[in-house]
Design a protein around this motif. Structure first.
Motif, PDB file in Angstrom:
ATOM      1  N   ASP A  34      34.936  31.201  14.550  1.00  0.00           N
ATOM      2  CA  ASP A  34      36.137  31.009  13.726  1.00  0.00           C
ATOM      3  C   ASP A  34      37.161  32.102  13.981  1.00  0.00           C
ATOM      4  O   ASP A  34      38.363  31.832  14.038  1.00  0.00           O
ATOM      5  N   TRP A  35      36.704  33.334  14.153  1.00  0.00           N
ATOM      6  CA  TRP A  35      37.634  34.428  14.478  1.00  0.00           C
ATOM      7  C   TRP A  35      38.328  34.132  15.815  1.00  0.00           C
ATOM      8  O   TRP A  35      39.553  34.222  15.920  1.00  0.00           O
ATOM      9  N   PHE A  36      37.548  33.776  16.828  1.00  0.00           N
ATOM     10  CA  PHE A  36      38.151  33.511  18.130  1.00  0.00           C
ATOM     11  C   PHE A  36      39.067  32.295  18.070  1.00  0.00           C
ATOM     12  O   PHE A  36      40.147  32.289  18.677  1.00  0.00           O
ATOM     13  N   LEU A  37      38.679  31.268  17.364  1.00  0.00           N
ATOM     14  CA  LEU A  37      39.508  30.061  17.251  1.00  0.00           C
ATOM     15  C   LEU A  37      40.864  30.374  16.634  1.00  0.00           C
ATOM     16  O   LEU A  37      41.884  29.807  17.063  1.00  0.00           O
ATOM     17  N   ARG A  38      40.912  31.253  15.660  1.00  0.00           N
ATOM     18  CA  ARG A  38      42.209  31.634  15.085  1.00  0.00           C
ATOM     19  C   ARG A  38      43.104  32.266  16.142  1.00  0.00           C
ATOM     20  O   ARG A  38      44.293  31.987  16.218  1.00  0.00           O
ATOM     21  N   ARG A  39      42.537  33.114  16.981  1.00  0.00           N
ATOM     22  CA  ARG A  39      43.321  33.757  18.048  1.00  0.00           C
ATOM     23  C   ARG A  39      43.771  32.721  19.083  1.00  0.00           C
ATOM     24  O   ARG A  39      44.916  32.715  19.521  1.00  0.00           O
ATOM     25  N   ALA A  40      42.851  31.852  19.491  1.00  0.00           N
ATOM     26  CA  ALA A  40      43.179  30.859  20.522  1.00  0.00           C
ATOM     27  C   ALA A  40      44.222  29.869  20.022  1.00  0.00           C
ATOM     28  O   ALA A  40      45.132  29.487  20.766  1.00  0.00           O
ATOM     29  N   ARG A  41      44.108  29.440  18.784  1.00  0.00           N
ATOM     30  CA  ARG A  41      45.059  28.465  18.240  1.00  0.00           C
ATOM     31  C   ARG A  41      46.446  29.056  18.030  1.00  0.00           C
ATOM     32  O   ARG A  41      47.428  28.311  17.943  1.00  0.00           O
ATOM     33  N   ALA A  42      46.547  30.367  17.979  1.00  0.00           N
ATOM     34  CA  ALA A  42      47.849  31.017  17.875  1.00  0.00           C
ATOM     35  C   ALA A  42      48.558  31.080  19.226  1.00  0.00           C
ATOM     36  O   ALA A  42      49.751  31.376  19.296  1.00  0.00           O
ATOM     37  N   ASP A  43      47.842  30.784  20.296  1.00  0.00           N
ATOM     38  CA  ASP A  43      48.388  30.820  21.652  1.00  0.00           C
ATOM     39  C   ASP A  43      48.984  29.453  21.976  1.00  0.00           C
ATOM     40  O   ASP A  43      48.261  28.459  22.056  1.00  0.00           O
ATOM     41  N   SER A  51      34.572  31.743  36.576  1.00  0.00           N
ATOM     42  CA  SER A  51      34.254  32.603  35.443  1.00  0.00           C
ATOM     43  C   SER A  51      35.360  33.644  35.268  1.00  0.00           C
ATOM     44  O   SER A  51      35.672  34.384  36.199  1.00  0.00           O
ATOM     45  N   ILE A  52      35.940  33.696  34.082  1.00  0.00           N
ATOM     46  CA  ILE A  52      36.983  34.679  33.792  1.00  0.00           C
ATOM     47  C   ILE A  52      36.318  36.048  33.654  1.00  0.00           C
ATOM     48  O   ILE A  52      35.321  36.198  32.947  1.00  0.00           O
ATOM     49  N   ARG A  53      36.856  37.021  34.322  1.00  0.00           N
ATOM     50  CA  ARG A  53      36.244  38.355  34.348  1.00  0.00           C
ATOM     51  C   ARG A  53      36.265  39.018  32.973  1.00  0.00           C
ATOM     52  O   ARG A  53      35.304  39.650  32.555  1.00  0.00           O
ATOM     53  N   GLU A  54      37.363  38.907  32.270  1.00  0.00           N
ATOM     54  CA  GLU A  54      37.468  39.536  30.952  1.00  0.00           C
ATOM     55  C   GLU A  54      36.527  38.834  29.987  1.00  0.00           C
ATOM     56  O   GLU A  54      36.477  37.603  29.937  1.00  0.00           O
ATOM     57  N   THR A  55      35.755  39.601  29.246  1.00  0.00           N
ATOM     58  CA  THR A  55      34.788  39.058  28.297  1.00  0.00           C
ATOM     59  C   THR A  55      34.971  39.739  26.954  1.00  0.00           C
ATOM     60  O   THR A  55      35.230  40.936  26.895  1.00  0.00           O
ATOM     61  N   VAL A  56      34.814  38.978  25.889  1.00  0.00           N
ATOM     62  CA  VAL A  56      34.836  39.528  24.535  1.00  0.00           C
ATOM     63  C   VAL A  56      33.390  39.688  24.103  1.00  0.00           C
ATOM     64  O   VAL A  56      32.612  38.738  24.207  1.00  0.00           O
ATOM     65  N   SER A  57      33.018  40.874  23.650  1.00  0.00           N
ATOM     66  CA  SER A  57      31.637  41.057  23.184  1.00  0.00           C
ATOM     67  C   SER A  57      31.623  41.882  21.904  1.00  0.00           C
ATOM     68  O   SER A  57      32.424  42.806  21.735  1.00  0.00           O
ATOM     69  N   PHE A  58      30.716  41.493  21.030  1.00  0.00           N
ATOM     70  CA  PHE A  58      30.538  42.184  19.765  1.00  0.00           C
ATOM     71  C   PHE A  58      29.138  42.769  19.717  1.00  0.00           C
ATOM     72  O   PHE A  58      28.156  42.042  19.607  1.00  0.00           O
ATOM     73  N   HIS A  59      29.071  44.103  19.804  1.00  0.00           N
ATOM     74  CA  HIS A  59      27.808  44.816  19.697  1.00  0.00           C
ATOM     75  C   HIS A  59      27.518  45.014  18.208  1.00  0.00           C
ATOM     76  O   HIS A  59      28.420  45.342  17.435  1.00  0.00           O
ATOM     77  N   ARG A 114      38.000  44.538  12.888  1.00  0.00           N
ATOM     78  CA  ARG A 114      38.908  45.631  13.268  1.00  0.00           C
ATOM     79  C   ARG A 114      38.493  46.215  14.615  1.00  0.00           C
ATOM     80  O   ARG A 114      38.955  47.272  14.993  1.00  0.00           O
ATOM     81  N   ASP A 115      37.639  45.504  15.313  1.00  0.00           N
ATOM     82  CA  ASP A 115      37.149  45.942  16.617  1.00  0.00           C
ATOM     83  C   ASP A 115      38.286  45.810  17.627  1.00  0.00           C
ATOM     84  O   ASP A 115      38.524  44.737  18.190  1.00  0.00           O
ATOM     85  N   GLY A 116      39.006  46.901  17.839  1.00  0.00           N
ATOM     86  CA  GLY A 116      40.176  46.891  18.708  1.00  0.00           C
ATOM     87  C   GLY A 116      39.866  46.472  20.133  1.00  0.00           C
ATOM     88  O   GLY A 116      40.667  45.775  20.779  1.00  0.00           O
ATOM     89  N   ALA A 117      38.707  46.876  20.651  1.00  0.00           N
ATOM     90  CA  ALA A 117      38.335  46.497  22.018  1.00  0.00           C
ATOM     91  C   ALA A 117      38.153  44.984  22.125  1.00  0.00           C
ATOM     92  O   ALA A 117      38.591  44.365  23.097  1.00  0.00           O
ATOM     93  N   ALA A 123      40.074  39.735  23.827  1.00  0.00           N
ATOM     94  CA  ALA A 123      40.363  38.320  23.557  1.00  0.00           C
ATOM     95  C   ALA A 123      41.760  37.959  24.041  1.00  0.00           C
ATOM     96  O   ALA A 123      41.950  36.906  24.673  1.00  0.00           O
ATOM     97  N   ASP A 124      42.726  38.810  23.768  1.00  0.00           N
ATOM     98  CA  ASP A 124      44.095  38.530  24.213  1.00  0.00           C
ATOM     99  C   ASP A 124      44.200  38.515  25.731  1.00  0.00           C
ATOM    100  O   ASP A 124      44.832  37.627  26.309  1.00  0.00           O
ATOM    101  N   ARG A 125      43.553  39.464  26.389  1.00  0.00           N
ATOM    102  CA  ARG A 125      43.580  39.498  27.853  1.00  0.00           C
ATOM    103  C   ARG A 125      42.847  38.302  28.452  1.00  0.00           C
ATOM    104  O   ARG A 125      43.303  37.700  29.421  1.00  0.00           O
ATOM    105  N   MET A 126      41.706  37.933  27.845  1.00  0.00           N
ATOM    106  CA  MET A 126      40.960  36.787  28.347  1.00  0.00           C
ATOM    107  C   MET A 126      41.779  35.514  28.217  1.00  0.00           C
ATOM    108  O   MET A 126      41.813  34.691  29.141  1.00  0.00           O
ATOM    109  N   LEU A 127      42.461  35.328  27.095  1.00  0.00           N
ATOM    110  CA  LEU A 127      43.280  34.127  26.919  1.00  0.00           C
ATOM    111  C   LEU A 127      44.408  34.071  27.935  1.00  0.00           C
ATOM    112  O   LEU A 127      44.723  32.993  28.453  1.00  0.00           O
TER     113      LEU A 127
END
Length: 187
Positions: free
Chosen positions: A25-34, A132-140, A153-156, A161-165
């Motif tokens: 859901d977090w990623f979908l909000r970012r993607a749908r804003a694009d 495969s897109i090189r940029e990856t979003v990961s949550f540790h 608030r994970d800035g990385a 996510a923005d770079r990957m999109l």
């Protein structure tokens, strides 16, 4: 682009009490804003693909949806240093419809943040002729990265996510143009 790129976000985990919807859901909000993308969701929990990879009406509907997409993002957990079996079943259920299309990854997990799963998935998607897109979003330690409203608030991760999109949009547009001019070999 005359028409938005069709992006399908695939939610891989099908486990009970999964954390996948929070991340997705977090990623979908970012993607749908694009504005480059028209975004759909394929939640594998509600996508009954047969484990024996036989054809069925559900597989045919899945195949059509994959064929209509220009790009994909897989939101994946990491289980026992690997990716969910449901995602491998999804990749194996269709064939030609994946070819010549880009895929990005949003992963989550414990200390590795799902990155071991992503590295394995890069081998799988290469075999089915995806980019495969090189940029990856990961949550540790993902459960610690999101608040009660599903925000982070994970800035990385936000930056990734923005770079990957951006990269996904570039590849999706280039490959859509290429497929229209000259169908992918072996399709």
């Amino acid at each position: 682009m005359d028409t938005p790129l069709r992006l399908e976000v695939i939610i891989a985990s099908v486990r009970p009490q999964r954390f996948a919807p929070v991340v997705a859901d977090w990623f979908l909000r970012r993607a749908r804003a694009d504005t480059d993308f028209e975004v759909g969701v394929i939640d594998l929990l509600g996508t009954p693909l047969p484990l024996n990879l036989t054809d069925s009406p559900e597989v045919q509907a899945f195949r059509q949806r994959i064929g209509a997409a220009d790009a994909f993002v897989a939101v994946t957990s990491e289980y026992n240093h690997g990716y969910p079996a449901s995602l491998k079943t999804a990749f194996d259920s269709v064939k030609r419809e994946w070819r010549g299309k880009p895929i990005g990854f949003v992963s989550y997990g414990g200390l590795s943040g799902g990155l071991r799963a992503v590295e394995q998935l890069r081998q799988v998607v290469a075999e089915i002729h995806m980019v495969s897109i090189r940029e990856t979003v990961s949550f540790h330690e993902a459960k610690r990265k999101f608040d009660a409203e599903g925000e982070t608030r994970d800035g990385a991760a936000i930056d990734a996510a923005d770079r990957m999109l951006r990269q996904l949009a570039w590849w999706a547009a280039a490959l859509r143009t290429a497929r229209a001019a000259d169908p992918y070999p072996g399709s």
